[in-house]
Scaffold this active site. Structure first.
Site, PDB file in Angstrom:
ATOM      1  N   ASN A 253       0.821  -1.209   0.000  1.00 49.53           N
ATOM      2  CA  ASN A 253       0.000   0.000   0.000  1.00 49.53           C
ATOM      3  C   ASN A 253       0.860   1.267   0.000  1.00 49.53           C
ATOM      4  O   ASN A 253       0.546   2.249  -0.688  1.00 49.53           O
ATOM      5  CB  ASN A 253      -0.939   0.006   1.211  1.00 49.53           C
ATOM      6  CG  ASN A 253      -2.128  -0.917   1.020  1.00 49.53           C
ATOM      7  OD1 ASN A 253      -2.554  -1.165  -0.112  1.00 49.53           O
ATOM      8  ND2 ASN A 253      -2.656  -1.436   2.116  1.00 49.53           N
ATOM      9  N   HIS A 258      -3.235   2.385  -2.576  1.00 44.94           N
ATOM     10  CA  HIS A 258      -4.313   1.502  -2.125  1.00 44.94           C
ATOM     11  C   HIS A 258      -5.046   0.831  -3.281  1.00 44.94           C
ATOM     12  O   HIS A 258      -5.592  -0.273  -3.108  1.00 44.94           O
ATOM     13  CB  HIS A 258      -5.311   2.281  -1.265  1.00 44.94           C
ATOM     14  CG  HIS A 258      -4.752   2.664   0.069  1.00 44.94           C
ATOM     15  ND1 HIS A 258      -4.692   1.799   1.138  1.00 44.94           N
ATOM     16  CD2 HIS A 258      -4.193   3.833   0.508  1.00 44.94           C
ATOM     17  CE1 HIS A 258      -4.151   2.390   2.181  1.00 44.94           C
ATOM     18  NE2 HIS A 258      -3.832   3.642   1.823  1.00 44.94           N
ATOM     19  N   GLU A 288      -5.934  -7.592   5.373  1.00 48.60           N
ATOM     20  CA  GLU A 288      -5.274  -8.562   4.508  1.00 48.60           C
ATOM     21  C   GLU A 288      -5.353  -9.962   5.092  1.00 48.60           C
ATOM     22  O   GLU A 288      -4.593 -10.863   4.730  1.00 48.60           O
ATOM     23  CB  GLU A 288      -3.801  -8.188   4.277  1.00 48.60           C
ATOM     24  CG  GLU A 288      -2.890  -8.346   5.486  1.00 48.60           C
ATOM     25  CD  GLU A 288      -2.889  -7.144   6.435  1.00 48.60           C
ATOM     26  OE1 GLU A 288      -1.999  -7.071   7.279  1.00 48.60           O
ATOM     27  OE2 GLU A 288      -3.790  -6.276   6.307  1.00 48.60           O
TER      28      GLU A 288
END
Length: 346
Positions: A253, A258, A288
């Site tokens: 990220n 993102h 995640e």
């Protein structure tokens, strides 16, 4: 979805017009029949009696009969002449003359202008009673027939209204399908109710699926995981679970943004589907973090599935990130009473 039958279709307006016409026809026929019966019997009785009396008296005592009749009428006329102002007395004298002799079928008094002053007997009341007595049963039958027709027309509407009041109850669709909507308006209402009920159930199902689905990956969310665990616990069905997360996902990220991170998550969800059976439940439990529930699988089978997924993810390049790796662990719940599935996952 039900469809109204093609061909001859009755509508409510036509039914009401037919019902009104039928009512008028039944009442008219009843009146004609009653009048016919009464008039026919009166004519027969009066004709026979008049002929019998006339023939008997004509053959036996014609002259005596006429003389006596004239004498009685002459005497009564003298009495009536003295009491023309007393209607009650005139009626009593008229009844007396009729009852005194069998020579007269009826007696009546007229003035010089032909106005009826008294009559005996009064035939109108007898006729009215005969008409009422004959027509009353027919009228009762007609009312019962009309009541039955009205109930037949209204019954589908009552059943459809009851179904509309219980749209959120189980079995409503089956009850609506059983409604016999035999005319156009009821068939259209039935079709609209079934369509609305199907639409309502479809939207409720979609809302339930959306509430249990992760919008990014299309996998189940935490709510879906908790519901599945509750069902497995209630059934006492053993299962294996594989928990996994992406290594160093924060770095993806930070370095790529993102949007790229979302692509990685979606790709991982796709690889998880490839490595699992059709009945397995796949969930995204965090950013995640993912969970694979494998009903009926052994611990060894869960380890094999996890290893296959780990190798597949490592060997699949994800542009522009490149290859990513995952860490995973396996556990199993044997379905034993007293033990909760959440403890095995912990």
């Amino acid at each position: 979805m039900p469809h109204a039958k093609h061909g001859l279709r009755l509508d409510l307006r036509t039914l009401i017009l037919v019902l009104c016409a039928l009512t008028a026809l039944v009442m008219l026929c009843a009146s004609y029949f009653a009048s016919y019966r009464v008039q026919r019997q009166l004519l027969i009785d009066h004709s026979l009696e008049a002929n019998r009396v006339y023939a008997a008296k004509l053959a036996a005592i014609t002259e005596t009969f006429i003389g006596n009749a004239l004498q009685q009428l002459s005497f009564s006329a003298g009495v009536q002449g003295r009491q023309l102002a007393d209607a009650q007395a005139m009626q009593a004298e008229t009844d007396r003359v009729l009852g005194q002799s069998m020579a007269f079928n009826s007696t009546f008094v007229l003035d010089a202008d032909g106005v009826l002053l008294a009559i005996s007997p009064a035939p109108l009341s007898h006729l009215v009673l005969n008409v009422v007595g004959t027509s009353a049963p027919l009228a009762l039958v007609g009312c019962l027939l009309l009541w039955w027709l009205a109930m037949t027309i209204a019954r589908p509407l009552w059943q459809l209204a009851a179904g509309a009041r219980s749209m959120d109850h189980a079995g409503t669709a089956e009850r609506l399908h059983r409604v016999r909507a035999w005319y156009f308006e009821a068939a259209e209402l039935k079709r609209a109710l079934l369509f609305g009920l199907n639409l309502l159930q479809e939207r409720i199902g979609r809302l339930n699926r959306d509430a249990q689905t992760d919008p990014l990956t299309g996998l189940g969310n935490r709510r879906s995981m908790e519901l599945s665990l509750s069902l497995l616990e209630a059934e006492g069905r053993a299962f294996a679970a594989t928990a996994l997360d992406i290594d160093h996902f924060k770095r993806v990220n930070d370095n790529h943004g993102h949007d790229v991170g979302d692509q990685v998550l979606r790709k991982l969800a796709e690889l998880m589907r490839r490595c699992c059976r059709e009945g397995d439940l796949l969930c995204r439990t965090g950013g995640e973090e993912f969970l694979m529930l494998l009903p009926g699988a052994s611990l060894e089978a869960a380890a094999v599935v996890g290893e296959r997924l780990r190798v597949t993810v490592k060997d699949t390049p994800l542009e522009p990130v490149g290859a990513v790796t995952i860490s995973l662990g396996v556990a199993r719940w044997d379905g034993e009473a007293g033990a909760e599935p959440a403890q095995a996952l912990g």
